[in-house]
Write a protein that holds these residues in place. Structure first.
Motif, PDB file in Angstrom:
ATOM      1  N   UNK A   1     105.569  32.915 -12.863  1.00 50.28           N
ATOM      2  CA  UNK A   1     106.594  31.746 -12.741  1.00 50.28           C
ATOM      3  C   UNK A   1     108.118  32.477 -12.771  1.00 50.28           C
ATOM      4  N   UNK A   2     108.637  31.662 -11.924  1.00 49.88           N
ATOM      5  CA  UNK A   2     110.271  32.332 -11.766  1.00 49.88           C
ATOM      6  C   UNK A   2     111.034  30.908 -11.280  1.00 49.88           C
ATOM      7  N   UNK A   3     112.331  31.355 -11.355  1.00 54.75           N
ATOM      8  CA  UNK A   3     113.114  30.402 -10.690  1.00 54.75           C
ATOM      9  C   UNK A   3     113.587  30.650  -9.296  1.00 54.75           C
ATOM     10  N   UNK A   4     113.108  29.671  -8.353  1.00 59.26           N
ATOM     11  CA  UNK A   4     113.351  29.950  -6.849  1.00 59.26           C
ATOM     12  C   UNK A   4     114.660  30.128  -6.641  1.00 59.26           C
ATOM     13  N   UNK A   5     115.709  29.465  -7.400  1.00 60.20           N
ATOM     14  CA  UNK A   5     117.087  29.344  -6.805  1.00 60.20           C
ATOM     15  C   UNK A   5     117.997  29.761  -8.115  1.00 60.20           C
TER      16      UNK A   5
ATOM     17  N   UNK B   1     110.814  37.007 -14.141  1.00 61.18           N
ATOM     18  CA  UNK B   1     109.752  36.866 -13.606  1.00 61.18           C
ATOM     19  C   UNK B   1     108.590  36.942 -14.854  1.00 61.18           C
ATOM     20  N   UNK B   2     107.842  35.842 -15.154  1.00 66.43           N
ATOM     21  CA  UNK B   2     106.917  35.867 -16.160  1.00 66.43           C
ATOM     22  C   UNK B   2     105.403  35.875 -15.678  1.00 66.43           C
ATOM     23  N   UNK B   3     104.753  36.798 -16.230  1.00 62.39           N
ATOM     24  CA  UNK B   3     103.453  36.920 -15.438  1.00 62.39           C
ATOM     25  C   UNK B   3     102.620  35.966 -16.307  1.00 62.39           C
ATOM     26  N   UNK B   4     102.208  34.861 -15.639  1.00 62.77           N
ATOM     27  CA  UNK B   4     101.418  33.806 -16.345  1.00 62.77           C
ATOM     28  C   UNK B   4      99.858  33.985 -15.902  1.00 62.77           C
TER      29      UNK B   4
END
Length: 127
Positions: free
Chosen positions: A30-34, A52-55
């Protein structure tokens, strides 16, 4: 005899894995793309910390980070990111090397995720 040795060695190496990432294990992130830098002055260095979160269920390993131009630099986390934890990709954009007005520079994070390439866009406006 060789086949028996190979199977024994394979078992030994797989049993010693512990928390280490095994080749072929895919995870999700999970991450912010912008990353919006907002309005910045010409010559300013934009420093972005991209979380960057490991989901997923396996360690997340960032193999490489790629940038599109010489105005952008990026570095990856040193080790694997354990499930449920968050790592940081650090990036910087030298606005002295970017034209005036709005800009967008992409960073490609290559990892053992599905999909295997995560794209983050650093955006802003140079005044």
């Amino acid at each position: 005899m060789k086949a028996l040795f190979f199977i024994g060695a394979l078992f030994l190496f797989s049993a010693c894995g512990g928390d280490e990432a095994m080749i072929g294990n895919r995870t999700t992130a999970e991450f912010e793309s912008v990353y919006n830098a907002g309005k910045v002055a010409k010559g300013e260095i934009i420093k972005a910390k991209i979380k960057v979160k490991n989901t997923g269920d396996y360690p997340l390993v960032v193999g490489d980070v790629e940038v599109a131009c010489s105005c952008t630099l990026a570095s990856k986390p040193e080790g694997p990111i354990k499930p449920g934890e968050t790592g940081v990709v650090e990036a910087s954009v030298d606005t002295d090397k970017v034209g005036m007005g709005k800009f967008s520079r992409d960073i490609r994070i290559i990892a053992n995720t599905t999909p295997s390439v995560l794209v983050v866009s650093i955006q802003g406006e140079i005044q």
